[in-house]
Design a protein around this motif. Structure first.
Motif, mmCIF file in Angstrom:
data_model
loop_
_atom_site.group_PDB
_atom_site.id
_atom_site.type_symbol
_atom_site.label_atom_id
_atom_site.label_comp_id
_atom_site.label_asym_id
_atom_site.label_seq_id
_atom_site.Cartn_x
_atom_site.Cartn_y
_atom_site.Cartn_z
ATOM 1 N N THR A 54 0.811 -1.223 0.000
ATOM 2 C CA THR A 54 0.000 0.000 0.000
ATOM 3 C C THR A 54 0.840 1.267 0.000
ATOM 4 O O THR A 54 0.313 2.364 -0.177
ATOM 5 N N GLY A 55 2.121 1.127 0.256
ATOM 6 C CA GLY A 55 2.999 2.291 0.314
ATOM 7 C C GLY A 55 2.979 3.015 1.644
ATOM 8 O O GLY A 55 3.619 4.057 1.790
ATOM 9 N N THR A 56 2.273 2.474 2.620
ATOM 10 C CA THR A 56 2.074 3.182 3.885
ATOM 11 C C THR A 56 3.164 2.911 4.923
ATOM 12 O O THR A 56 3.187 3.567 5.974
ATOM 13 N N TYR A 57 4.032 1.969 4.659
ATOM 14 C CA TYR A 57 5.109 1.646 5.590
ATOM 15 C C TYR A 57 6.390 1.371 4.817
ATOM 16 O O TYR A 57 6.378 0.692 3.786
ATOM 17 N N THR A 58 7.489 1.922 5.304
ATOM 18 C CA THR A 58 8.793 1.696 4.688
ATOM 19 C C THR A 58 9.798 1.257 5.738
ATOM 20 O O THR A 58 9.636 1.527 6.939
ATOM 21 N N SER A 59 10.842 0.596 5.265
ATOM 22 C CA SER A 59 11.914 0.135 6.141
ATOM 23 C C SER A 59 13.240 0.396 5.440
ATOM 24 O O SER A 59 13.340 0.236 4.220
ATOM 25 N N TYR A 60 14.256 0.787 6.235
ATOM 26 C CA TYR A 60 15.557 1.118 5.662
ATOM 27 C C TYR A 60 16.683 0.471 6.450
ATOM 28 O O TYR A 60 16.593 0.302 7.669
ATOM 29 N N ALA A 61 17.753 0.168 5.756
ATOM 30 C CA ALA A 61 18.981 -0.224 6.426
ATOM 31 C C ALA A 61 19.548 0.991 7.142
ATOM 32 O O ALA A 61 19.403 2.133 6.675
ATOM 33 N N THR A 62 20.204 0.751 8.249
ATOM 34 C CA THR A 62 20.772 1.850 9.029
ATOM 35 C C THR A 62 21.743 2.671 8.189
ATOM 36 O O THR A 62 21.797 3.897 8.313
ATOM 37 N N SER A 63 22.470 2.011 7.317
ATOM 38 C CA SER A 63 23.503 2.681 6.533
ATOM 39 C C SER A 63 22.948 3.684 5.527
ATOM 40 O O SER A 63 23.694 4.555 5.050
#
Length: 122
Positions: A54-63
């Protein structure tokens, strides 16, 4: 079946910006969680970023947190990775990934793109 095609990577100077895109075809794009995975030269694949269907949640690597932004346009069947403040250590082959039940990880995804080379010069 889902086909994923990444945009062409580039040679970028450190501190510069680049936007990658990944166009999907085949099964319903809006039903997949999407992600970007990269493989630096001589290293294992590593998770970069992911976005739910849905595009409502994202996750990223710390770097990459604070420098990279993942987004998607379900009307265009496309996912993007905006990369700012690029560093030489961001040099890698970047892969687009699609996964139906969970977020894509470095080793687990239902579908993979062919990869695109991003090189950041110092």
């Amino acid at each position: 079946q889902v086909q994923l095609v990444e945009s062409r990577g580039e040679l970028v100077r450190a501190g510069g910006s680049l936007r990658l895109s990944c166009a999907a075809s085949g099964r319903s794009f809006s039903g997949f969680n999407m992600g970007w995975i990269r493989q630096p030269p001589g290293k294992e694949r590593e998770f970069v970023a992911a976005v739910v269907a849905t595009g409502t949640y994202t996750s990223y690597a710390t770097s990459v947190k604070g420098r990279f932004t993942i987004s998607r346009d379900n009307a265009k069947n496309t996912v993007y990775l905006q990369m700012n403040s690029l560093k030489p250590e961001d040099t890698a082959v970047y892969y687009c990934a699609a996964r139906s039940s969970y977020l894509p990880t470095a080793s687990q995804s239902d579908y993979w793109g062919q990869g695109t080379q991003v090189t950041v010069s110092s």
